[in-house]
Every structure is written in structure tokens, then in C-alpha cells.
Design an enzyme around this catalytic site. Structure first.
Site, PDB file in Angstrom:
ATOM      1  N   ASP A 204      31.047  29.606  36.238  1.00 14.87           N
ATOM      2  CA  ASP A 204      30.800  30.704  37.171  1.00 14.87           C
ATOM      3  C   ASP A 204      29.691  30.407  38.177  1.00 14.87           C
ATOM      4  O   ASP A 204      29.449  31.194  39.073  1.00 14.87           O
ATOM      5  CB  ASP A 204      30.545  32.031  36.429  1.00 14.87           C
ATOM      6  CG  ASP A 204      29.421  31.961  35.421  1.00 14.87           C
ATOM      7  OD1 ASP A 204      28.767  30.901  35.328  1.00 14.87           O
ATOM      8  OD2 ASP A 204      29.201  32.962  34.718  1.00 14.87           O
ATOM      9  N   ARG A 205      29.026  29.258  38.032  1.00 15.37           N
ATOM     10  CA  ARG A 205      27.969  28.934  38.991  1.00 15.37           C
ATOM     11  C   ARG A 205      28.370  27.779  39.883  1.00 15.37           C
ATOM     12  O   ARG A 205      29.269  27.010  39.545  1.00 15.37           O
ATOM     13  CB  ARG A 205      26.698  28.509  38.256  1.00 15.37           C
ATOM     14  CG  ARG A 205      26.088  29.601  37.442  1.00 15.37           C
ATOM     15  CD  ARG A 205      24.710  29.172  37.020  1.00 15.37           C
ATOM     16  NE  ARG A 205      24.139  30.129  36.107  1.00 15.37           N
ATOM     17  CZ  ARG A 205      22.858  30.146  35.784  1.00 15.37           C
ATOM     18  NH1 ARG A 205      22.054  29.223  36.290  1.00 15.37           N
ATOM     19  NH2 ARG A 205      22.399  31.041  34.957  1.00 15.37           N
TER      20      ARG A 205
ATOM     21  N   ASP B 177      30.346  27.450  31.902  1.00 18.63           N
ATOM     22  CA  ASP B 177      31.526  28.322  31.895  1.00 18.63           C
ATOM     23  C   ASP B 177      32.150  28.500  33.270  1.00 18.63           C
ATOM     24  O   ASP B 177      33.026  29.349  33.456  1.00 18.63           O
ATOM     25  CB  ASP B 177      31.176  29.682  31.275  1.00 18.63           C
ATOM     26  CG  ASP B 177      30.078  30.402  32.048  1.00 18.63           C
ATOM     27  OD1 ASP B 177      29.255  29.717  32.693  1.00 18.63           O
ATOM     28  OD2 ASP B 177      30.057  31.637  32.019  1.00 18.63           O
TER      29      ASP B 177
ATOM     30  N   LYS C  68      30.893  35.963  38.877  1.00 17.91           N
ATOM     31  CA  LYS C  68      30.592  34.921  39.837  1.00 17.91           C
ATOM     32  C   LYS C  68      31.587  33.794  39.608  1.00 17.91           C
ATOM     33  O   LYS C  68      32.160  33.698  38.531  1.00 17.91           O
ATOM     34  CB  LYS C  68      29.149  34.467  39.750  1.00 17.91           C
ATOM     35  CG  LYS C  68      28.639  34.077  38.361  1.00 17.91           C
ATOM     36  CD  LYS C  68      27.119  33.921  38.418  1.00 17.91           C
ATOM     37  CE  LYS C  68      26.558  33.381  37.113  1.00 17.91           C
ATOM     38  NZ  LYS C  68      26.244  34.459  36.152  1.00 17.91           N
TER      39      LYS C  68
ATOM     40  N   ASP D  11      28.636  25.088  36.261  1.00 15.11           N
ATOM     41  CA  ASP D  11      27.925  25.166  34.983  1.00 15.11           C
ATOM     42  C   ASP D  11      28.892  25.201  33.799  1.00 15.11           C
ATOM     43  O   ASP D  11      30.097  25.025  33.958  1.00 15.11           O
ATOM     44  CB  ASP D  11      26.995  26.384  34.953  1.00 15.11           C
ATOM     45  CG  ASP D  11      27.752  27.694  34.873  1.00 15.11           C
ATOM     46  OD1 ASP D  11      28.913  27.729  35.331  1.00 15.11           O
ATOM     47  OD2 ASP D  11      27.204  28.671  34.323  1.00 15.11           O
TER      48      ASP D  11
ATOM     49  N   SER E  90      27.108  29.791  28.681  1.00 17.69           N
ATOM     50  CA  SER E  90      26.989  29.417  30.081  1.00 17.69           C
ATOM     51  C   SER E  90      26.218  28.128  30.329  1.00 17.69           C
ATOM     52  O   SER E  90      26.623  27.074  29.882  1.00 17.69           O
ATOM     53  CB  SER E  90      26.366  30.581  30.839  1.00 17.69           C
ATOM     54  OG  SER E  90      26.450  30.343  32.197  1.00 17.69           O
ATOM     55  N   HIS E  91      25.063  28.217  31.008  1.00 18.28           N
ATOM     56  CA  HIS E  91      24.332  27.015  31.396  1.00 18.28           C
ATOM     57  C   HIS E  91      23.477  26.465  30.255  1.00 18.28           C
ATOM     58  O   HIS E  91      22.857  25.423  30.418  1.00 18.28           O
ATOM     59  CB  HIS E  91      23.435  27.322  32.594  1.00 18.28           C
ATOM     60  CG  HIS E  91      22.436  28.399  32.297  1.00 18.28           C
ATOM     61  ND1 HIS E  91      22.801  29.721  32.222  1.00 18.28           N
ATOM     62  CD2 HIS E  91      21.121  28.353  32.014  1.00 18.28           C
ATOM     63  CE1 HIS E  91      21.735  30.442  31.918  1.00 18.28           C
ATOM     64  NE2 HIS E  91      20.694  29.638  31.782  1.00 18.28           N
TER      65      HIS E  91
HETATM   66  C1  VG1 Z   1      20.086  33.718  34.325  1.00 17.14           C
HETATM   67  C2  VG1 Z   1      20.029  33.830  35.827  1.00 17.14           C
HETATM   68  C3  VG1 Z   1      20.856  35.017  36.291  1.00 17.14           C
HETATM   69  C4  VG1 Z   1      22.288  34.894  35.745  1.00 17.14           C
HETATM   70  C5  VG1 Z   1      22.247  34.730  34.239  1.00 17.14           C
HETATM   71  C6  VG1 Z   1      23.627  34.482  33.661  1.00 17.14           C
HETATM   72  O1  VG1 Z   1      19.506  34.864  33.744  1.00 17.14           O
HETATM   73  O2  VG1 Z   1      18.718  33.951  36.285  1.00 17.14           O
HETATM   74  O3  VG1 Z   1      20.843  35.066  37.695  1.00 17.14           O
HETATM   75  O4  VG1 Z   1      23.028  36.032  36.082  1.00 17.14           O
HETATM   76  O5  VG1 Z   1      21.433  33.619  33.894  1.00 17.14           O
HETATM   77  O6  VG1 Z   1      24.230  33.398  34.284  1.00 17.14           O
HETATM   78  P1  VG1 Z   1      17.999  34.910  33.211  1.00 17.14           P
HETATM   79  O7  VG1 Z   1      17.831  36.267  32.579  1.00 17.14           O
HETATM   80  O8  VG1 Z   1      17.849  33.773  32.273  1.00 17.14           O
HETATM   81  O9  VG1 Z   1      17.134  34.726  34.411  1.00 17.14           O
HETATM   82  V1  VG1 Z   1      25.322  32.438  33.441  1.00 17.14           V
HETATM   83  O10 VG1 Z   1      26.051  31.426  34.491  1.00 17.14           O
HETATM   84  O11 VG1 Z   1      24.186  31.606  32.460  1.00 17.14           O
HETATM   85  O12 VG1 Z   1      26.229  33.497  32.584  1.00 17.14           O
HETATM   86 CO    CO Z   2      27.612  30.565  33.722  1.00 22.68          CO
END
Ligand code: VG1
Ligand code: CO
Length: 543
Positions: free
Chosen positions: A281-282, A279, A376, A277, A113-114
Site C-alpha cells: 500500500d505504500r 503489503d 493507500k 512495502d 505492513s512495513h
Molecule cells: C505509520 C505511518 C502512517 C501509516 C501507518 C500504517 O504509522 O506513519 O502514516 O498510515 O504506519 O501504514 P505510525 O503510527 O507508526 O506513525 V502501513 O503501510 O504500515 O499499514
Molecule cells: Co503497508
């Protein structure tokens, strides 16, 4: 082609976090590591014999190699069919859509993801179930257990499948269908939104800039925003997915998407800006000269979704993750619909969406989505905003102003302290847990603590319980502090401090955000002793 059963040994500490398993890419590339994890998932879901699965990822380094390994393991385990995005690309929401549309039994999404990508950065793997949503806690626990007892995996010895063209091929007895990663997703968006109205808006001179951050949304945004909706060529920037995301950090917040922020705050800013982001989803939403916090965005979308054809009938309810500001609750309250507070991570929205209890969900981390998929969805949020802007014929700034004048304003910010030694971060949290009962009634920066707890969530549908989901400290004036440790990092611990302060509609609506929050920031420091525990004077990232 032969199926080989490889003897292996358990892998330790592979506990999937907030969203799938994330590790340094080199860890995933170690001998047997990915293989072990994929076989563990397959064992944990009761095998894949005769099943249909979806496979795709965000295009980061190792995406192509990992896809071939996953295909060979699925084939060796008797899967009937895998539907793969061309070049093994699929955004997370597009994968969720494909699983649902094709009634597949589940899917593998290759993404961290991010988190940054590259040989020296991060890789990840998520498994989504037949509803298209992230594996629930019960399944991730089974996967984790399996990784600790696994002794062998099955893999087909064969050539790589050519995934570069849509069409059908096979691997052993397993069918592989390669699909255009964008087509089905774009068709879904056309069903939900008024594309004609958005097209008219753009024809009228409305300008936009979408920053794909060299990640997976590039091809999606170019096809939908430029080709189908007629945004000027070049409206989508950084549109080519790169294995290392161009060396950037594909996290759409004002810090990592600073290029976009600069343009949007500048003199020649377009009317609307957005970023997504790794993947897809953000989403980050910015108007000319105004940044919209994700918590506010969720509230505005909830209040205005009826402008889009897909939500004309109104919403059944709204859910937000616990650290997300309470702005959306105020909208739900006024509309007389249900509102829910869940732990961080999209997996907790799945049951509520499946049961029809909520239509819209959101997180403060720039994740917003609806019942159209079970993830998302970054581009979806951008299109809903555009649909609302087209219907209301107002600027982003004017829409925000109207919203605050109606509901009041929840000033909000998140302060992240990154790469903190795990024992120091845990010491901070343990100390806080030990004094929650004492906090009640105490005064900090002129605010009185109304309640303090360690958030536990009981799922209203299956009654499963998730504990220790973050410390909540609520004050009598409506302010709030939340502290939790990230479950997606790959280096030490990340402490997230979430800060919120409410101003009613007749209160001060125009303060600079960090000024408005300064008493809450001071209270957080006094209560949690963040400096002492982290050894840092200031957060690494402020969103
Ligand atoms: C983070 C965000 C959370 C989100 C998760 C996955 O998690 O705070 O809101 O659902 O990333 O998003 P954490 O545990 O690091 O706070 V994604 O777009 O990175 O799959
Ligand atoms: Co993501």
C-alpha cells in the site's frame, strides 16, 4: 467435522494501533492468541452468520497458518463464503478492491505492513469493512473491548483447505472461493490509466526499476509493468515474496530501500524508480538523480491527475494526514477544491472518500491513494506517475522543478527515534503538552512560534472526535514541527519528528534538504529536548 467451543481467557493490551493489530509473530503464534483476536473481531462486528468475507495477506511468516485458522473460525461462526487470494496472498489495496467489487461484508488482511517479517519479527491482522477501508476508531475500540472480556471462541475441527489453485472448495457449510490475487486489481488499473500511453513511453526507450523488496507487490508489478505494459524483463527486482522479506525491512524510504537509491543516484540510473512495502500500500518515487518526498509526490499527483483517464474530470478535493507537508494544500487552493487535514492512518480518509469530498489522499509515510479503493495503493501511485510522465513527456526532475516554480517548495523530512523506552517518550510528549500555551510568540532559531497545539480532529461526516493526534508547532514563516509517537511499532516507543520549511516560488528552491531544514531541526531540539529524553544524538531513520 465438528464445531468446538474453546474456553479461553481475555487477552490484555491488544489495542489495535494506527493500522490493525501488530505484535511479535511469536505472540500471534501463542496458544489461543490469534483465535481470540479473530473471534473478538467477529463478535465486535455482530457476527458473520451468512456473510461473505475476503481473506489474504502479504505472505510473511505465519501467513499460511493464520489463514487456515481464520477460515476455520469463520466457518464455525456460520460465514456463508470467504474469497481468498491464491496461497492466501493479497496486497492490501487488492483486498480492498475485492471487498468492494464483490460487495463483501468485510475482510481480514494478514500483514504488519512495513514491519520486518519472520518467526522473530512481526505479524499483524487488520479488519476492513464493507466499503473496503480500515476499521474506523469506533470499531477498533469495540474489538479492543471484546478482547478483554472474551471467554470462548468457536472453531471447526477439520483439515486445511488447499489454497494453491484458483477454484471453489468448502469448509463445513462455508464456501471458499480461491482467486488469482492479481487479476481483478490489474483490471481496475487498466480502467483508471492510459496503458497505451505508458506502453508507448516504454517502447520509446524510457527505463524503470521497481523494487518489490521481496514483499507482496512482486507478482502485481511483474504482471502489470512487465507483462501488460512491456517494461523490460528484470525491471521488477526482488520480485518473489519471501516469508522474511529476504531479511530486509520492507519500508520504502531512502534508508530501507537504499539498494534502489544507489542505482537511481548512480551513473546508469533508469528514468524512473519506485518501491513498495510489505503489503503493497505504500510507494516511494525516485527519478534519475532525484528523490521525490511523499509529501511532494501527493502534491504533484494532485496537480497532474487529470492526465489519467480516471481523473480527467478533475478532483473533488484532497486530504492529507496532519504531519504530511502542506504542499498539497497549495495545489488544492489554486485549483479551488477542498483540502482536509486528518490524523495519521488511512482509516481517517474513509468517510471523506465515501462522501465524495476528496478524490486523492496521502501521507508523508509514502502512502498515496484515491477513491478507486479505500486503502493507500503503492502500485497505483507508480502507474499514475508513469501516466503523467507519458503525457507530459518530461523527466521526473523537470516535473519537480516546474512544480516548485509554480507553488514554492515545502522542504520536508521525518526524523525517527526508535525503540525509545516508553516512559521516556511519554515524558517528552507530556512535558511538551504542558507548555504548549507558553510557546506562542517565542523565538527559536530566528523563527517565531505562531501556534502550538495537540491535534484533535472532528470528522466532518460523522462528527466523531480523535484527540491527542500529535503536537503541532507552526511558525510565522510557514515552517512547522510535528511530534508524535508511532502506533505501529512492536518494541518500545518510536518518536517521529516531522520537519517542514516553506520557500516561496521566488525563494531558494535548490538547497540540500537537511541544510534547508537545519534551523527547524535546531528549534525542535530546543523545544522538545529530544537528545535528553531519548538518550540519542541523532535519529535512527531520516526519510
Ligand atoms: C505509520 C505511518 C502512517 C501509516 C501507518 C500504517 O504509522 O506513519 O502514516 O498510515 O504506519 O501504514 P505510525 O503510527 O507508526 O506513525 V502501513 O503501510 O504500515 O499499514
Ligand atoms: Co503497508
Amino acid at each position: 467435522m465438528t464445531v468446538t467451543t474453546v474456553t479461553t481467557s481475555p487477552i490484555d493490551g491488544q489495542k489495535p494501533g494506527t493500522s490493525g493489530l501488530r505484535k511479535k509473530t511469536r505472540v500471534f503464534m501463542q496458544r489461543h492468541f490469534l483465535e481470540n483476536f479473530v473471534q473478538s473481531i467477529i463478535d465486535a462486528i455482530g457476527g458473520v452468520e451468512g456473510k461473505t468475507l475476503v481473506l489474504g495477506g502479504d505472505g510473511r511468516f505465519f501467513n499460511d497458518r493464520a489463514a487456515q485458522v481464520i477460515l476455520r473460525i469463520c466457518a464455525a461462526n456460520g460465514a456463508a463464503k470467504v474469497i481468498v487470494g491464491r496461497d492466501a496472498l493479497l496486497s492490501t489495496p487488492a483486498a480492498s478492491n475485492l471487498i468492494r467489487k464483490r460487495a463483501a461484508d468485510g475482510g481480514f488482511i494478514m500483514s504488519a505492513s512495513h514491519n520486518p517479517g519472520g518467526e522473530n519479527a512481526d505479524f499483524g491482522l487488520k479488519f476492513n469493512g464493507a466499503n473496503g477501508g480500515p476499521a474506523p476508531e469506533s470499531l477498533t475500540a469495540r474489538i479492543h473491548d471484546r478482547t478483554r472480556e472474551i471467554t470462548q471462541y468457536r472453531i471447526l475441527e477439520t483439515q486445511d483447505a488447499d489454497l494453491s489453485q484458483p477454484g471453489t472448495t468448502s469448509m463445513g457449510g462455508m464456501e471458499i472461493e480461491i482467486v488469482d490475487p492479481v487479476a481483478d486489481y490489474a483490471a481496475l488499473m487498466e480502467q483508471i490509466f492510459d496503458f497505451d500511453a505508458i506502453r508507448t513511453l516504454l517502447e520509446g526507450g524510457f527505463t524503470l526499476r521497481f523494487d518489490a523488496m521481496h514483499a507482496v507487490t512482486g507478482p502485481y508489478a511483474t504482471e502489470i509493468l512487465e507483462n501488460r505494459l512491456g517494461a523490460a524483463e528484470g525491471s521488477v527486482v526482488n520480485a518473489t515474496p519471501l516469508p522474511d522479506f529476504g531479511g530486509g525491512h520492507p519500508d520504502p524510504n531512502p534508508v530501507w530501500a537504499d539498494q534502489l537509491m544507489k542505482v537511481m543516484m548512480g551513473r546508469d540510473a533508469p528514468d524512473f524508480g519506485a518501491a513498495s512495502d510489505g503489503d503493497g500500500d505504500r510507494n516511494m518515487i525516485v527519478g534519475r538523480g532525484i528523490y521525490v518526498t511523499p509529501s511532494d509526490s501527493l502534491a504533484v499527483l494532485a496537480a497532474n491527475a487529470h492526465h489519467a483517464p480516471g481523473y480527467m474530470a478533475g478532483l473533488s478535493g484532497v486530504a492529507r494526514s496532519m504531519p504530511t507537508s502542506r504542499a498539497a494544500d497549495l495545489v488544492a487552493e489554486k485549483a479551488g477544491i477542498g483540502s482536509y487535514e486528518t490524523p495519521t492512518g488511512w482509516k481517517f480518509f474513509g468517510n471523506l472518500l465515501d462522501a465524495g469530498k476528496v478524490t486523492l489522499c496521502g501521507e508523508e509515510s509514502a502512502g498515496t491513494g484515491s477513491d478507486h479503493v479505500r486503502e493507500k495503493d503503492g502500485l497505483w501511485a507508480v502507474l499514475l506517475w508513469l501516466n503523467i510522465l507519458a503525457a507530459r513527456k518530461q523527466s521526473v526532475a523537470a516535473i519537480m522543478r516546474d512544480h516548485w516554480e509554480e507553488y514554492g517548495r515545502n522542504y520536508y523530512s521525518r526524523h525517527d527515534y526508535e525503540a525509545v523506552p516508553a516512559e521516556d517518550a511519554n515524558a517528552l510528549m507530556d512535558r511538551l503538552r504542558g507548555r504548549l500555551d507558553d510557546l506562542k510568540g517565542q523565538e527559536f532559531s530566528g523563527m517565531t512560534v505562531e501556534a502550538a497545539d495537540d491535534f484533535a480532529y472532528r470528522d466532518p461526516i460523522d462528527e466523531s472526535v480523535a484527540e491527542h493526534q500529535g503536537i503541532r508547532i507552526a511558525f510565522t514563516d510557514g515552517s512547522r514541527i510535528v511530534l508524535r509517537l508511532s502506533g505501529t511499532g512492536t518494541e518500545g516507543a518510536t518518536l517521529r519528528v516531522y520537519l517542514e520549511r516553506y520557500q516561496p516560488a521566488d525563494g531558494k528552491l535548490d538547497l540540500p534538504v537537511q541544510d534547508a531544514l537545519s534551523p527547524v531541526v535546531a528549534a525542535a531540539e530546543e523545544i522538545a529536548q529530544i537528545r535528553k529524553h531519548t538518550g540519542k544524538d541523532a535519529p535512527d531513520v531520516t526519510t
